[in-house]
Design a protein around this motif. Structure first.
Motif, PDB file in Angstrom:
ATOM      1  N   GLN A   1      15.436  -8.961  13.962  1.00  0.00           N
ATOM      2  CA  GLN A   1      15.666  -7.715  13.223  1.00  0.00           C
ATOM      3  C   GLN A   1      14.511  -6.726  13.365  1.00  0.00           C
ATOM      4  OE1 GLN A   1      17.583  -7.369   9.548  1.00  0.00           O
ATOM      5  NE2 GLN A   1      18.788  -9.233   9.725  1.00  0.00           N
ATOM      6  N   GLY A   2      13.664  -6.933  14.369  1.00  0.00           N
ATOM      7  CA  GLY A   2      12.655  -5.926  14.689  1.00  0.00           C
ATOM      8  C   GLY A   2      11.281  -6.150  14.089  1.00  0.00           C
TER       9      GLY A   2
ATOM     10  N   SER B   1      16.150  -2.930   4.619  1.00  0.00           N
ATOM     11  CA  SER B   1      15.306  -2.186   5.553  1.00  0.00           C
ATOM     12  C   SER B   1      15.728  -0.714   5.603  1.00  0.00           C
ATOM     13  CB  SER B   1      15.375  -2.797   6.954  1.00  0.00           C
ATOM     14  OG  SER B   1      14.842  -4.096   6.971  1.00  0.00           O
ATOM     15  N   SER B   2      17.048  -0.483   5.640  1.00  0.00           N
ATOM     16  CA  SER B   2      17.554   0.896   5.664  1.00  0.00           C
ATOM     17  C   SER B   2      17.190   1.629   4.381  1.00  0.00           C
ATOM     18  CB  SER B   2      19.076   0.888   5.849  1.00  0.00           C
ATOM     19  OG  SER B   2      19.419   0.341   7.100  1.00  0.00           O
ATOM     20  N   TYR B   3      17.303   0.940   3.269  1.00  0.00           N
ATOM     21  CA  TYR B   3      16.955   1.529   1.972  1.00  0.00           C
ATOM     22  C   TYR B   3      15.470   1.890   1.906  1.00  0.00           C
ATOM     23  CZ  TYR B   3      15.520   1.271  -2.965  1.00  0.00           C
ATOM     24  OH  TYR B   3      14.935   1.499  -4.194  1.00  0.00           O
ATOM     25  N   LEU B   4      14.611   0.973   2.332  1.00  0.00           N
ATOM     26  CA  LEU B   4      13.166   1.242   2.290  1.00  0.00           C
ATOM     27  C   LEU B   4      12.789   2.392   3.218  1.00  0.00           C
ATOM     28  CD1 LEU B   4      11.752  -2.401   2.185  1.00  0.00           C
ATOM     29  CD2 LEU B   4      11.860  -0.760   0.297  1.00  0.00           C
ATOM     30  N   LYS B   5      13.432   2.466   4.372  1.00  0.00           N
ATOM     31  CA  LYS B   5      13.175   3.582   5.291  1.00  0.00           C
ATOM     32  C   LYS B   5      13.606   4.905   4.653  1.00  0.00           C
ATOM     33  CE  LYS B   5      13.884   5.124  10.041  1.00  0.00           C
ATOM     34  NZ  LYS B   5      14.504   4.815  11.357  1.00  0.00           N
ATOM     35  N   ALA B   6      14.758   4.895   3.969  1.00  0.00           N
ATOM     36  CA  ALA B   6      15.234   6.108   3.293  1.00  0.00           C
ATOM     37  C   ALA B   6      14.272   6.536   2.183  1.00  0.00           C
ATOM     38  CB  ALA B   6      16.632   5.871   2.729  1.00  0.00           C
ATOM     39  N   LEU B   7      13.625   5.556   1.527  1.00  0.00           N
ATOM     40  CA  LEU B   7      12.641   5.880   0.497  1.00  0.00           C
ATOM     41  C   LEU B   7      11.399   6.555   1.088  1.00  0.00           C
ATOM     42  CD1 LEU B   7      12.503   2.786  -1.902  1.00  0.00           C
ATOM     43  CD2 LEU B   7      13.441   5.052  -2.386  1.00  0.00           C
ATOM     44  N   GLY B   8      11.118   6.263   2.368  1.00  0.00           N
ATOM     45  CA  GLY B   8       9.941   6.848   3.009  1.00  0.00           C
ATOM     46  C   GLY B   8       8.874   5.851   3.409  1.00  0.00           C
ATOM     47  N   TYR B   9       9.132   4.564   3.204  1.00  0.00           N
ATOM     48  CA  TYR B   9       8.169   3.563   3.679  1.00  0.00           C
ATOM     49  C   TYR B   9       8.130   3.565   5.207  1.00  0.00           C
ATOM     50  CZ  TYR B   9       7.402   1.381  -0.880  1.00  0.00           C
ATOM     51  OH  TYR B   9       7.028   1.130  -2.178  1.00  0.00           O
TER      52      TYR B   9
ATOM     53  N   PHE C   1      21.302  -8.922   3.795  1.00  0.00           N
ATOM     54  CA  PHE C   1      20.475  -8.240   2.808  1.00  0.00           C
ATOM     55  C   PHE C   1      19.317  -7.520   3.493  1.00  0.00           C
ATOM     56  CE2 PHE C   1      16.495  -8.589   0.314  1.00  0.00           C
ATOM     57  CZ  PHE C   1      16.778  -7.639  -0.662  1.00  0.00           C
ATOM     58  N   LEU C   2      18.667  -8.194   4.441  1.00  0.00           N
ATOM     59  CA  LEU C   2      17.507  -7.621   5.118  1.00  0.00           C
ATOM     60  C   LEU C   2      17.858  -6.330   5.849  1.00  0.00           C
ATOM     61  CD1 LEU C   2      14.536  -7.860   5.870  1.00  0.00           C
ATOM     62  CD2 LEU C   2      15.200  -9.384   7.746  1.00  0.00           C
ATOM     63  N   LYS C   3      19.028  -6.277   6.497  1.00  0.00           N
ATOM     64  CA  LYS C   3      19.456  -5.058   7.187  1.00  0.00           C
ATOM     65  C   LYS C   3      19.605  -3.897   6.206  1.00  0.00           C
ATOM     66  CE  LYS C   3      21.967  -7.390  10.890  1.00  0.00           C
ATOM     67  NZ  LYS C   3      23.311  -7.748  11.400  1.00  0.00           N
TER      68      LYS C   3
ATOM     69  N   ASP D   1       0.870  -1.174   0.000  1.00  0.00           N
ATOM     70  CA  ASP D   1       0.000   0.000   0.000  1.00  0.00           C
ATOM     71  C   ASP D   1       0.907   1.224   0.000  1.00  0.00           C
ATOM     72  OD1 ASP D   1       0.737   0.587   2.739  1.00  0.00           O
ATOM     73  OD2 ASP D   1      -0.776  -0.833   3.425  1.00  0.00           O
ATOM     74  N   PHE D   2       0.362   2.398   0.253  1.00  0.00           N
ATOM     75  CA  PHE D   2       1.158   3.618   0.111  1.00  0.00           C
ATOM     76  C   PHE D   2       2.222   3.785   1.196  1.00  0.00           C
ATOM     77  CE2 PHE D   2      -2.234   4.776   2.977  1.00  0.00           C
ATOM     78  CZ  PHE D   2      -1.650   5.662   3.873  1.00  0.00           C
ATOM     79  N   GLN D   3       2.185   2.948   2.241  1.00  0.00           N
ATOM     80  CA  GLN D   3       3.190   3.077   3.297  1.00  0.00           C
ATOM     81  C   GLN D   3       3.887   1.768   3.654  1.00  0.00           C
ATOM     82  OE1 GLN D   3       0.897   4.649   6.541  1.00  0.00           O
ATOM     83  NE2 GLN D   3      -0.380   2.823   6.728  1.00  0.00           N
ATOM     84  N   THR D   4       3.527   0.680   2.977  1.00  0.00           N
ATOM     85  CA  THR D   4       4.067  -0.633   3.307  1.00  0.00           C
ATOM     86  C   THR D   4       4.705  -1.281   2.078  1.00  0.00           C
ATOM     87  OG1 THR D   4       2.247  -0.927   4.878  1.00  0.00           O
ATOM     88  CG2 THR D   4       3.538  -2.889   4.331  1.00  0.00           C
ATOM     89  N   PHE D   5       5.927  -1.789   2.233  1.00  0.00           N
ATOM     90  CA  PHE D   5       6.563  -2.567   1.170  1.00  0.00           C
ATOM     91  C   PHE D   5       6.465  -4.043   1.537  1.00  0.00           C
ATOM     92  CE2 PHE D   5       9.804  -4.730  -1.199  1.00  0.00           C
ATOM     93  CZ  PHE D   5       9.771  -4.110  -2.433  1.00  0.00           C
TER      94      PHE D   5
END
Length: 201
Positions: free
Chosen positions: A158-159, A129-137, A124-126, A100-104
């Motif tokens: 990993q949270g 996750s950092s990349y997706l957060k930087a995108l704004g997810y 890879f997951l670490k 959706d607009f906020q979830t990958f």
């Protein structure tokens, strides 16, 4: 007046990938075709049919009829990755898309048996996750068999938290895992569905 902002996905992606791992292994971005070609060749090696009850699969005729819906689905934000051995040969993949607009949604990851248990997925997951957060997810989701202990434990460490359970005729029983990225949203989840003391565990 609202200022228009555009996310430079390519620039952000290049900040995190290619990802160099121990032993000369690499994770790099890929095209849909590259990933789907590897899946066609290696899926049964990574995910052999171990179930007692066969899962439902669309007939070729109905799959063809669904192509118009696939075109609409392809418009979503997708990510495609290949995992490579030291010689650059693909040994695994990841693919996913906006739920959706906020979830990958991390749709599928597969690593050839010879390379499983070497920390490829966890590293890879670490980075991912950092990349997706930087995108704004704000959230990352995935689904797994309830008996897939190694992946469920890795995700919890990993949270990720358990976000649901689904009975699916295509894939069987699935546990939904969710990683909530912003701290205030994560705290809200723990207040509503758990205990805030668990945030520090």
């Amino acid at each position: 007046m609202t200022k228009n902002t555009t996310i430079d996905m390519d620039a952000l992606r290049q900040k995190y990938f290619p990802l160099k791992l121990k032993g000369g292994l690499t994770v790099r971005t890929a095209t849909k075709k590259e990933v789907m070609d590897l899946i066609a060749k290696s899926y049964d090696k990574v995910f052999p049919d171990r179930g007692e009850t066969p899962c439902f699969r669309l007939s070729p005729e109905r799959r063809k009829k669904a192509q118009e819906f696939w075109k609409m689905y392809d418009v979503l934000h997708h990510e495609w990755f290949l995992f490579l051995d030291p010689k650059g040969t693909p040994i695994g993949w990841h693919m996913g898309e906006a739920e959706d607009f906020q979830t990958f949604y991390m749709r599928n990851t597969g690593i050839l048996p010879k390379y499983q248990g070497k920390g490829i997925y966890g590293n890879f997951l670490k980075a991912f996750s950092s990349y997706l957060k930087a995108l704004g997810y704000e959230r990352i989701s995935s689904q797994h068999k309830p008996t897939n202990k190694s992946i469920l434990i890795l995700k919890l460490k990993q949270g990720f938290v358990i976000g649901g359970f689904e009975m699916n005729e295509n894939w069987g029983a699935l546990v939904k895992m969710v990683k909530i990225l912003p701290e205030d949203r994560r705290e809200s989840f723990y207040r509503q569905f758990g205990d805030k003391v668990h945030l520090s565990q």
